[in-house]
Design a protein around this motif. Structure first.
Motif, PDB file in Angstrom:
ATOM      1  N   CYS A  36       3.662  -0.188   5.740  1.00 25.14           N
ATOM      2  CA  CYS A  36       3.335   0.677   4.597  1.00 25.14           C
ATOM      3  C   CYS A  36       4.398   0.529   3.515  1.00 25.14           C
ATOM      4  O   CYS A  36       4.993   1.487   3.040  1.00 25.14           O
ATOM      5  CB  CYS A  36       3.207   2.131   5.027  1.00 25.14           C
ATOM      6  N   GLN A  37       4.626  -0.704   3.127  1.00 25.29           N
ATOM      7  CA  GLN A  37       5.677  -1.048   2.162  1.00 25.29           C
ATOM      8  C   GLN A  37       5.426  -0.383   0.812  1.00 25.29           C
ATOM      9  O   GLN A  37       4.313  -0.427   0.287  1.00 25.29           O
ATOM     10  CB  GLN A  37       5.690  -2.567   1.975  1.00 25.29           C
TER      11      GLN A  37
ATOM     12  N   PRO B 212       0.795  -1.237   0.000  1.00 24.62           N
ATOM     13  CA  PRO B 212       0.000   0.000   0.000  1.00 24.62           C
ATOM     14  C   PRO B 212       0.827   1.286   0.000  1.00 24.62           C
ATOM     15  O   PRO B 212       0.277   2.366  -0.096  1.00 24.62           O
ATOM     16  CB  PRO B 212      -0.776  -0.118   1.300  1.00 24.62           C
ATOM     17  N   GLY B 213       2.158   1.164   0.084  1.00 29.89           N
ATOM     18  CA  GLY B 213       2.978   2.363   0.221  1.00 29.89           C
ATOM     19  C   GLY B 213       2.879   3.319  -0.939  1.00 29.89           C
ATOM     20  O   GLY B 213       3.055   4.532  -0.771  1.00 29.89           O
ATOM     21  N   PHE B 214       2.602   2.791  -2.142  1.00 27.74           N
ATOM     22  CA  PHE B 214       2.529   3.646  -3.318  1.00 27.74           C
ATOM     23  C   PHE B 214       1.082   3.976  -3.709  1.00 27.74           C
ATOM     24  O   PHE B 214       0.853   4.606  -4.742  1.00 27.74           O
ATOM     25  CB  PHE B 214       3.220   2.974  -4.511  1.00 27.74           C
TER      26      PHE B 214
ATOM     27  N   SER C  47       1.385 -10.033   2.731  1.00 22.12           N
ATOM     28  CA  SER C  47       0.512  -8.908   2.393  1.00 22.12           C
ATOM     29  C   SER C  47       0.192  -8.079   3.638  1.00 22.12           C
ATOM     30  O   SER C  47       0.182  -6.843   3.589  1.00 22.12           O
ATOM     31  CB  SER C  47      -0.783  -9.415   1.756  1.00 22.12           C
ATOM     32  N   VAL C  48      -0.068  -8.753   4.752  1.00 20.24           N
ATOM     33  CA  VAL C  48      -0.345  -8.056   6.009  1.00 20.24           C
ATOM     34  C   VAL C  48       0.895  -7.308   6.486  1.00 20.24           C
ATOM     35  O   VAL C  48       0.814  -6.165   6.967  1.00 20.24           O
ATOM     36  CB  VAL C  48      -0.840  -9.055   7.073  1.00 20.24           C
ATOM     37  N   PHE C  49       2.065  -7.933   6.341  1.00 16.28           N
ATOM     38  CA  PHE C  49       3.324  -7.278   6.718  1.00 16.28           C
ATOM     39  C   PHE C  49       3.497  -5.974   5.941  1.00 16.28           C
ATOM     40  O   PHE C  49       3.905  -4.953   6.502  1.00 16.28           O
ATOM     41  CB  PHE C  49       4.497  -8.221   6.449  1.00 16.28           C
ATOM     42  N   ASP C  50       3.159  -5.999   4.651  1.00 14.83           N
ATOM     43  CA  ASP C  50       3.270  -4.781   3.844  1.00 14.83           C
ATOM     44  C   ASP C  50       2.365  -3.681   4.361  1.00 14.83           C
ATOM     45  O   ASP C  50       2.723  -2.491   4.328  1.00 14.83           O
ATOM     46  CB  ASP C  50       2.951  -5.088   2.372  1.00 14.83           C
ATOM     47  N   PHE C  51       1.178  -4.040   4.842  1.00 17.11           N
ATOM     48  CA  PHE C  51       0.281  -3.040   5.429  1.00 17.11           C
ATOM     49  C   PHE C  51       0.854  -2.503   6.728  1.00 17.11           C
ATOM     50  O   PHE C  51       0.769  -1.306   7.021  1.00 17.11           O
ATOM     51  CB  PHE C  51      -1.109  -3.637   5.673  1.00 17.11           C
TER      52      PHE C  51
END
Length: 511
Positions: free
Chosen positions: A289-290, A151-153, A282-286
């Protein structure tokens, strides 16, 4: 007429950066942390090598046989020129992905790398690459891939689309890429100054635009202004790579292998309850805020036994590549800056401060009396390497065999430094990787190679090179004038180089 660019920015070249991410020698520490079987790498391929600095440094400094392609003929020509400097250099081509991946004279590969490619190409080219990896990556082989991600971008997508739209319809006829970038940034800043609701709901956009203004325009053109630009979720990436029979191994970003730097204990407990790996990532990215992932994927993932992990980690070699007194005992992750364990890091750094190559087993034996475990040494090596203070090292016999080749490549790069500072690194046979060496330092080394022994002589040599190109030095935004001012600055830098940087470069086999 066929558009050979496929919508990719081609009227200006990419930057001349070095990227250690595409070095297969750095895979071991990460895969061992994940507890996975390691590949033996003899053949490697880089898809989209840009100016080819990385692939040539890796080709010269290790016995790995490299192949690669970049569709831009100017970039490929430069890369091929570098490759020709060394014996049996990388086989580099200026073909599109479809042309290169369809060749019938390529070997199977132990390692395939794509850095800064995936997010900026069409689905058609992605399909070509996935098919290539499926056919040409050996069983047990590793794929390194990096890409912009959600979601970072997420909030940047509409801003980027607006900027490319402006570049397409508002730029003057005949405007080059740099002018289009400047115009689009100026337009977007004017828009944000009107305080639109989008900016109020996404306050981080203002800071991102501010950072963009400070970036090299060549980088921005390639980063944001291609026809294709897609920040992809991890789940979507996993879907693409499943067609190539690949399993996710681990992050290639060493600091992300240390959860305490990235997520809170509460978040760690939450994520540990998720059995599905794709959902877990996917949760880690949230959670963090990867916005840019660097990942290793394996064809045929197998886990190591505990005894195998210990044996292979103990055999791995490292070297300290920063002055011990310059290493800050901090590490940075998504949670901010953390302090490194004072009972582990100072003893480890002190042991390695002579800049000798050591196996992790030797380090373990030397530190055993201080109660430092093998797992703690492993994590410390990851974080020190992430900071750039420590590097993976090759077998000394391999380093000795590769040194003639790295010297040939380094001579070529130092010759280029007479005219510009585009390439700011040289090859190390000790680490099988690139080492940061700025333009003036390269000129000092060239002076040493010609027999000049004193910093004052190195400074004089560098100043004569600059004068011949009608160049001067800028210090703190002020252009120095005349021989005296420029020589004084170069002499100061040369003395500092002798005292602080030169011993490290000698230990790394660069000098």
């Amino acid at each position: 007429m066929t558009d050979w660019t496929s919508g990719y920015v081609a009227d200006i070249g990419y930057t001349y950066g070095y990227y250690d991410w595409v070095n297969p020698l750095r895979v071991k520490l990460a895969l061992l942390k994940a507890g996975l079987v390691l590949p033996n790498t003899a053949t490697a391929c880089e898809l989209g090598f840009g100016q080819g600095v990385s692939v040539n440094i890796h080709g010269a400094s290790s016995p790995i046989r490299w192949y690669g392609t970049d569709f831009n003929p100017a970039q490929a020509s430069y890369a091929q020129e570098l490759a020709a400097c060394v014996e049996d250099g990388p086989r580099l081509y200026d073909q599109s992905f479809a042309e290169f991946c369809g060749r019938d004279d390529l070997p199977d590969f132990d390692f395939i790398a794509l850095h800064g490619i995936w997010s900026w190409i069409s689905d058609e080219n992605r399909a070509v690459i996935v098919d290539f990896v499926r056919r040409k990556l050996k069983t047990g082989g590793v794929l390194y891939i990096s890409y912009n991600t959600q979601p970072g971008f997420a909030s940047m997508v509409p801003v980027r689309n607006l900027m490319t739209q402006h570049a397409s319809v508002m730029a003057p006829a005949g405007a080059g890429a740099v002018a289009k970038v400047d115009g689009a940034i100026a337009f977007t800043n004017r828009l944000m100054a009107t305080n639109p609701l989008f900016a109020r709901l996404n306050p981080q956009i203002a800071e991102r635009l501010k950072k963009m203004e400070s970036h090299d325009r060549h980088y921005l053109a390639h980063e944001y202004f291609n026809r294709d630009w897609l920040p992809m979720s991890f789940a979507d990436m996993a879907g693409w790579l499943s067609e190539a029979k690949l399993d996710f191994a681990c992050s290639a970003a060493y600091s992300e292998l240390v959860p305490a730097l990235q997520i809170t204990p509460e978040q760690h407990a939450f994520i540990s309850e998720i059995p599905d790996e794709v959902l877990r990532e996917s949760v880690f990215d949230f959670m963090i805020c990867q916005q840019f992932r660097r990942d290793y994927w394996v064809k045929g993932k197998r886990r190591l036994q505990a005894i195998e992990y210990a044996e292979q980690l103990r055999a791995h070699r490292v070297i300290l590549c920063e002055r011990a007194d310059a290493i800050k005992l901090t590490a940075t992750g998504a949670l901010g800056e953390g302090t490194l364990n004072a009972s582990i890091y100072p003893p480890l750094i002190n042991l390695l401060s002579d800049h000798a190559v050591r196996s992790i087993g030797d380090i373990e034996a030397a530190l055993r009396g201080q109660g430092i475990t093998l797992a703690q040494i492993h994590e410390a090596c990851l974080l020190l390497a992430d900071k750039g203070a420590l590097a993976n090292a090759q077998d000394p016999s391999v380093a000795a065999a590769r040194r003639p080749q790295t010297e040939l490549l380094n001579q070529r790069l130092r010759r280029q430094a007479r005219g510009d500072g585009e390439v700011s690194g040289l090859a190390s046979p000790v680490t099988g990787a690139g080492v940061a060496v700025n333009r003036f330092q390269q000129l000092f080394i060239s002076a040493m190679a010609e027999g000049r022994q004193q910093p004052s002589e190195w400074a004089y040599h560098a100043w004569q090179v600059l004068k011949a190109s009608q160049q001067t030095i800028t210090k703190q935004g002020v252009t120095l004038v005349g021989d005296e001012e420029n020589l004084a600055e170069l002499s100061s830098q040369a003395s500092e180089f002798r005292d602080q940087r030169l011993p490290l470069l000698r230990a790394l086999g660069v000098v």
